[in-house]
Design an enzyme around this catalytic site. Structure first.
Site, mmCIF file in Angstrom:
data_model
loop_
_atom_site.group_PDB
_atom_site.id
_atom_site.type_symbol
_atom_site.label_atom_id
_atom_site.label_comp_id
_atom_site.label_asym_id
_atom_site.label_seq_id
_atom_site.Cartn_x
_atom_site.Cartn_y
_atom_site.Cartn_z
ATOM 1 N N TYR A 1 0.833 -1.212 0.000
ATOM 2 C CA TYR A 1 0.000 0.000 0.000
ATOM 3 C C TYR A 1 0.861 1.254 0.000
ATOM 4 O O TYR A 1 2.030 1.244 0.378
ATOM 5 C CB TYR A 1 -0.903 0.027 1.238
ATOM 6 C CG TYR A 1 -0.120 0.262 2.512
ATOM 7 C CD1 TYR A 1 0.034 1.534 3.041
ATOM 8 C CD2 TYR A 1 0.501 -0.801 3.159
ATOM 9 C CE1 TYR A 1 0.774 1.751 4.190
ATOM 10 C CE2 TYR A 1 1.244 -0.595 4.309
ATOM 11 C CZ TYR A 1 1.372 0.677 4.821
ATOM 12 O OH TYR A 1 2.122 0.892 5.943
ATOM 13 N N PHE B 1 2.252 9.745 3.232
ATOM 14 C CA PHE B 1 2.545 9.679 4.665
ATOM 15 C C PHE B 1 2.979 8.286 5.108
ATOM 16 O O PHE B 1 3.506 8.117 6.203
ATOM 17 C CB PHE B 1 1.338 10.137 5.499
ATOM 18 C CG PHE B 1 0.084 9.339 5.289
ATOM 19 C CD1 PHE B 1 -0.117 8.141 5.954
ATOM 20 C CD2 PHE B 1 -0.903 9.812 4.443
ATOM 21 C CE1 PHE B 1 -1.276 7.406 5.766
ATOM 22 C CE2 PHE B 1 -2.063 9.082 4.246
ATOM 23 C CZ PHE B 1 -2.252 7.877 4.908
ATOM 24 N N ASP B 2 2.790 7.278 4.250
ATOM 25 C CA ASP B 2 3.213 5.924 4.604
ATOM 26 C C ASP B 2 3.207 5.058 3.354
ATOM 27 O O ASP B 2 2.400 5.279 2.441
ATOM 28 C CB ASP B 2 2.285 5.323 5.655
ATOM 29 C CG ASP B 2 2.862 4.069 6.307
ATOM 30 O OD1 ASP B 2 4.056 3.787 6.098
ATOM 31 O OD2 ASP B 2 2.126 3.376 7.026
ATOM 32 N N ILE C 1 -8.198 0.422 9.852
ATOM 33 C CA ILE C 1 -9.291 1.391 9.809
ATOM 34 C C ILE C 1 -10.485 0.798 9.061
ATOM 35 O O ILE C 1 -10.320 -0.058 8.186
ATOM 36 C CB ILE C 1 -8.837 2.723 9.162
ATOM 37 C CG1 ILE C 1 -8.324 2.502 7.729
ATOM 38 C CG2 ILE C 1 -7.800 3.419 10.011
ATOM 39 C CD1 ILE C 1 -7.978 3.792 6.992
ATOM 40 N N TYR D 1 -9.540 8.104 10.481
ATOM 41 C CA TYR D 1 -9.103 8.493 11.823
ATOM 42 C C TYR D 1 -9.975 9.572 12.453
ATOM 43 O O TYR D 1 -9.629 10.100 13.507
ATOM 44 C CB TYR D 1 -7.637 8.939 11.785
ATOM 45 C CG TYR D 1 -6.715 7.813 11.377
ATOM 46 C CD1 TYR D 1 -6.313 6.844 12.287
ATOM 47 C CD2 TYR D 1 -6.274 7.690 10.060
ATOM 48 C CE1 TYR D 1 -5.486 5.800 11.907
ATOM 49 C CE2 TYR D 1 -5.439 6.646 9.670
ATOM 50 C CZ TYR D 1 -5.060 5.701 10.604
ATOM 51 O OH TYR D 1 -4.243 4.669 10.232
ATOM 52 N N PHE E 1 -5.630 5.714 -0.596
ATOM 53 C CA PHE E 1 -4.717 4.575 -0.522
ATOM 54 C C PHE E 1 -4.696 3.832 -1.856
ATOM 55 O O PHE E 1 -5.754 3.512 -2.413
ATOM 56 C CB PHE E 1 -5.153 3.589 0.564
ATOM 57 C CG PHE E 1 -4.882 4.048 1.967
ATOM 58 C CD1 PHE E 1 -3.656 3.813 2.563
ATOM 59 C CD2 PHE E 1 -5.860 4.707 2.687
ATOM 60 C CE1 PHE E 1 -3.401 4.220 3.861
ATOM 61 C CE2 PHE E 1 -5.617 5.127 3.986
ATOM 62 C CZ PHE E 1 -4.383 4.883 4.574
#
Length: 343
Positions: free
Chosen positions: A223, A233-234, A266, A292, A309
């Site tokens: 991902y 961010f990731d 999530i 979130y 994502f």
């Protein structure tokens, strides 16, 4: 004793610092309070019933703080040796609190009802009371007989209803902005998405006819996560992470393991991954209600943030799922229609 006119001048100095930077306001505030403390050196500090000592430096006109009011205030927390432990000025924003009945000497709830908007005060909380019963947790900079010192300035007082109404209006404004920002992102990236009843938006970018996961199955997933400003961010993919400048020391770049549908990720992931097959790739646009929410996550994911994502289901490892028994109910017998007699 210090004249009331001198104190008014101190308060005026505090109020006219609004145009200064947070650091300059902090310095000026500390200097003013230091002068006030020195000028009042001969004045005995007053005591609260629970044992704190205090001195109110200003006495502003207006109503005093009441029980259940919501207050916005600045504070600096220091040791007896003037070492700063925390400062809202340095943090860049004041704090809010609802005024309730005091439950311990360190909660300052005895002090707040003595103050009005723009009032400032010094509060000395005895550390012997704070660490009573758990001396093993007392740090060296708080020896016995020492004080935890607060300098306070009240910036705003609201009734509970006013604070709730303001918070709700602010939340609705942010939610509206989130929806608009997500729509703009989708339009700018020319995405044609499907939307589920929960609000998850997705597009399968690489279909597959391989095994489809069920709740409880283990998935290996690659991902990359982005905010709506396209900031990564990731990522579980090393080339993507390095290209984005992510600092993830010790990170092993490989597909992560997800037991799907069990709340380990999530909600947007739990729902979206169950829509894919092994070998599928997809893009999820996940609203904050499925991500979130109002809390956010870290510096990059702000409260009420829609996230994007790109995911790939690399492998599905199914568990042994219970077999749904076939219905054993007997079908009703159909009788042949009875021929009517004719005359």
């Amino acid at each position: 004793m210090v004249s009331s006119e001198w104190l008014k001048n101190i308060n005026h100095s505090l109020l006219t610092t609004q145009h200064l930077t947070n650091s300059m306001k902090y310095i000026l505030f500390i200097l003013v309070l230091a002068i006030a403390v020195k000028a009042n050196a001969q004045t005995n500090l007053q005591h609260t019933p629970e044992g704190a000592m205090y001195q109110v430096f200003t006495h502003s006109p207006g109503d005093k703080i009441k029980l259940n009011d919501v207050i916005t205030f600045q504070f600096v927390q220091k040791t007896d040796k003037d070492s700063v432990l925390f400062s809202t000025y340095a943090a860049g924003h004041p704090v809010q609190a609802q005024v309730k009945a005091s439950t311990n000497v360190g909660d300052l709830m005895e002090i707040f009802p003595l103050l009005a908007v723009n009032d400032s005060a010094l509060v000395k909380v005895p550390t012997d009371s704070i660490f009573k019963g758990h001396e093993d947790q007392r740090p060296a900079f708080f020896p016995k007989g020492s004080y935890l010192n607060f300098t306070l300035k009240i910036e705003r007082i609201q009734s509970l209803n006013e604070a709730i109404a303001e918070r709700n209006a602010s939340i609705e404004k942010v939610k509206t902005a989130e929806t608009a920002d997500a729509a703009k992102y989708i339009a700018n990236h020319k995405l044609i998405l499907k939307t589920t009843p929960t609000g998850l938006k997705y597009i399968v970018t690489k279909p597959s006819l391989k095994l489809k996961p069920l709740k409880g199955d283990t998935l290996m997933v690659n991902y990359t996560g982005r905010t709506l400003d396209d900031k990564v961010f990731d990522s579980s993919i090393e080339t993507v992470a390095k290209s984005a400048g992510l600092q993830q020391p010790g990170r092993t770049y490989e597909p992560i393991q997800v037991i799907v549908g069990t709340g380990g990720v999530i909600p947007g992931w739990d729902e979206g991954l169950l829509l894919l097959n092994e070998g599928s790739k997809a893009t999820f646009v996940i609203p904050s209600t499925l991500a979130y929410g109002s809390q956010g996550a870290g510096d990059d994911i702000k409260p009420y943030s829609t996230l994007v994502f790109d995911v790939e289901v690399v492998k599905v490892r199914p568990i042994k799922h219970p077999v749904t028994p076939k219905s054993t109910a007997k079908k009703p017998l159909h009788k042949k229609p009875v021929a009517k007699k004719t005359a």
